[in-house]
Design an enzyme around this catalytic site. Structure first.
Site, PDB file in Angstrom:
ATOM      1  N   HIS A  59       0.860  -1.190   0.000  1.00 35.80           N
ATOM      2  CA  HIS A  59       0.000   0.000   0.000  1.00 35.80           C
ATOM      3  C   HIS A  59       0.893   1.235   0.000  1.00 35.80           C
ATOM      4  O   HIS A  59       1.634   1.455   0.951  1.00 35.80           O
ATOM      5  CB  HIS A  59      -0.916  -0.002   1.236  1.00 35.80           C
ATOM      6  N   ASN A  91      -6.553   0.939  -2.794  1.00 33.56           N
ATOM      7  CA  ASN A  91      -7.406   1.598  -1.781  1.00 33.56           C
ATOM      8  C   ASN A  91      -6.842   2.965  -1.366  1.00 33.56           C
ATOM      9  O   ASN A  91      -6.517   3.210  -0.215  1.00 33.56           O
ATOM     10  CB  ASN A  91      -7.659   0.695  -0.566  1.00 33.56           C
ATOM     11  N   HIS A 229      -2.794 -12.646   1.374  1.00 30.37           N
ATOM     12  CA  HIS A 229      -2.419 -12.776   2.800  1.00 30.37           C
ATOM     13  C   HIS A 229      -3.140 -13.886   3.578  1.00 30.37           C
ATOM     14  O   HIS A 229      -3.939 -13.604   4.486  1.00 30.37           O
ATOM     15  CB  HIS A 229      -2.578 -11.449   3.519  1.00 30.37           C
ATOM     16  N   ASN A 275      -5.084  -6.869   9.445  1.00 29.76           N
ATOM     17  CA  ASN A 275      -6.224  -7.592   8.891  1.00 29.76           C
ATOM     18  C   ASN A 275      -5.804  -8.378   7.641  1.00 29.76           C
ATOM     19  O   ASN A 275      -5.345  -7.763   6.692  1.00 29.76           O
ATOM     20  CB  ASN A 275      -7.315  -6.578   8.525  1.00 29.76           C
ATOM     21  N   ASP A 302       2.245  -6.948   2.415  1.00 23.72           N
ATOM     22  CA  ASP A 302       1.024  -6.196   2.748  1.00 23.72           C
ATOM     23  C   ASP A 302       1.426  -4.927   3.502  1.00 23.72           C
ATOM     24  O   ASP A 302       0.763  -4.538   4.480  1.00 23.72           O
ATOM     25  CB  ASP A 302       0.018  -7.039   3.538  1.00 23.72           C
TER      26      ASP A 302
END
Ligand code: DOR
Ligand code: ZN
Ligand code: ZN
Length: 424
Positions: A59, A91, A229, A275, A302
């Site tokens: 990200h 996102n 993940h 998460n 992640d």
């Protein structure tokens, strides 16, 4: 432009080999002994050279959340972590759900010029789970996959259509697996430690049900998919069984799922909140088994950078995610290779060749003629993780104080040194 790496131990597809490696015009031109070059020379005595690491799940937060990370800080963190290519999740704000945002990210990454950044487009507009994004146009602009990462697409028919479109355009759906109704506000794994701490738990089933659903769809439709993940022993089992039937499913896991258990949540450190959540020893061991036997195809970070204020709140309110780019190689080396679970050649595949293959990226192998994306590491160097020293804006790591082995010494992209470890 020439670069010679001398006296290295090269980690090749089928084993290690001591040799020199000559790079000309961005490609590996020769592998051999006693090579000479009038250009730049790196003496890699005692060091290992790996095919450049590739992280297919990062990200970067730009556009929109530059307080957490931006393409420049994320690129700096990535090369410091040994990565030569990364793929970034959509996102952002606006969501990367159209060709304009895809192009923006590519252009910005090229201006920064440190490594190859491949955008991932969203599955649905705004990641809202309803109308499909324009897959074809995003692919044309350079998107390498689609995902609504951060969320599952809860509507199975929308997911079906997304998989069919993606397959038609020759790209993959990367599935974040989480039944949001079953999660019901859970913030940690549901089990002994959630009871002990009073933190709301989330069942393994919340993840497994979506892994199973997406595999059912892929199997029925005869299209490939990739599971993001994986954190549960039962998820590993579902994927293993699907693979044995010939379903075209690939899957990833992250260092925190094979290095940690939910015992760490008893500290209430919000840097442990992620998460899917870190789970129990049984899961951790199954993840390692899955990596060993090929059920899990690759290791991703992640990388989810957050600002201090997003984490300096009570556990229930803190943001989910860990800053992972700068610890991934060392954690993977320490917990998987140094501990004797897998050989270094296998780790190299998990962090380079396999993600390249899954997303059809150029790279992942050291051989004459190949692109000169390389990561030079010192496996004997022991260091202590300190998030405050990260180049990422996200200092949010649960690994502060952990002693790890394996430092990234050089990161070389297209034959150019993009990172050099200057030591303490
Ligand atoms: O921990 C997480 N953080 N999991 C996700 O799925 C999203 C990510 C984020 O964007 O912060
Ligand atoms: Zn996710
Ligand atoms: Zn993610």
């Amino acid at each position: 432009m020439k670069l010679l790496i001398k006296n290295a131990t090269l980690v090749l597809k089928d084993g290690e080999r001591k040799a020199d490696l000559l790079i000309e015009n961005g490609r590996i031109s020769k592998i051999g002994s006693g090579l000479n070059c009038e250009g730049k020379v790196i003496d890699a005595t005692g060091k290992h050279v790996l095919a450049g690491l590739i992280d297919m799940h990062v990200h970067l937060r730009e556009p929109g959340f530059e307080g957490k990370e931006d393409i420049e800080s994320g690129s700096k963190a990535a090369v410091a972590g040994g990565f030569t290519q990364i793929c970034c999740m959509p996102n952002t704000n606006p969501v990367c759900d159209n060709a304009v945002v895809v192009s923006y990210i590519k252009n910005r990454a090229q201006q920064v010029g440190l490594l190859k950044v491949h955008p991932i487009g969203s599955i649905t507009k705004g990641e809202e789970g309803a109308a499909l994004s324009e897959t074809g146009k995003m692919k044309e602009a350079g998107a390498v996959a689609i995902s609504d990462d951060g969320k599952s697409v809860m509507d199975s028919n929308i997911m079906r259509l997304a998989m069919e479109y993606a397959s038609g355009f020759g790209i993959k759906c990367l599935c974040h697996c989480e039944d949001i109704n079953l999660v019901d506000g859970g913030v940690v794994n549901e089990g002994y430690n959630s009871t002990l701490t009073g933190l709301k738990g989330s069942l393994r089933a919340a993840e497994d049900i979506m892994i199973a659903r997406d595999i059912c769809l892929a199997e029925s439709l005869g299209v490939p998919i990739h599971i993001c993940h994986v954190s549960t022993y039962s998820g590993v089992e579902i994927i293993r069984s699907a693979k044995s039937r010939g379903v075209e499913v690939t899957a990833e896991t992250c260092p925190h799922y094979f290095a940690l258990t939910d015992d760490i949540i008893t500290t209430f450190d919000t840097n442990t909140k992620v998460n899917p959540p870190v789970r129990e020893e049984r899961d951790r061991l199954a993840i390692i088994e899955g990596l060993k036997d090929g059920t899990l195809d690759c290791i991703v970070t992640d990388h989810a950078p957050h600002s201090a204020k997003d984490k300096a709140v009570e556990y229930n309110l803190a943001a989910f995610g860990m800053s992972g780019l700068e610890t991934s190689f060392a954690l993977s080396y320490t917990y998987l290779v140094k501990s004797g679970k897998i050989p270094l050649v296998k780790l190299s595949k998990l962090m380079s060749a396999n993600p390249a293959q899954i997303l059809d990226l150029d790279g992942g192998e050291i051989k004459e003629g190949a692109v000169a994306d390389l990561t030079v590491v010192d496996l004997n160097k022991k260091w202590t993780v300190n998030g405050e020293k990260f180049l990422s804006k996200g200092k949010n790591t649960p690994f502060n104080g952990y002693e790890v082995y394996g430092s990234v010494e050089y990161t070389i992209v297209d034959g150019a040194v993009k990172y050099k470890n200057k030591g303490e």
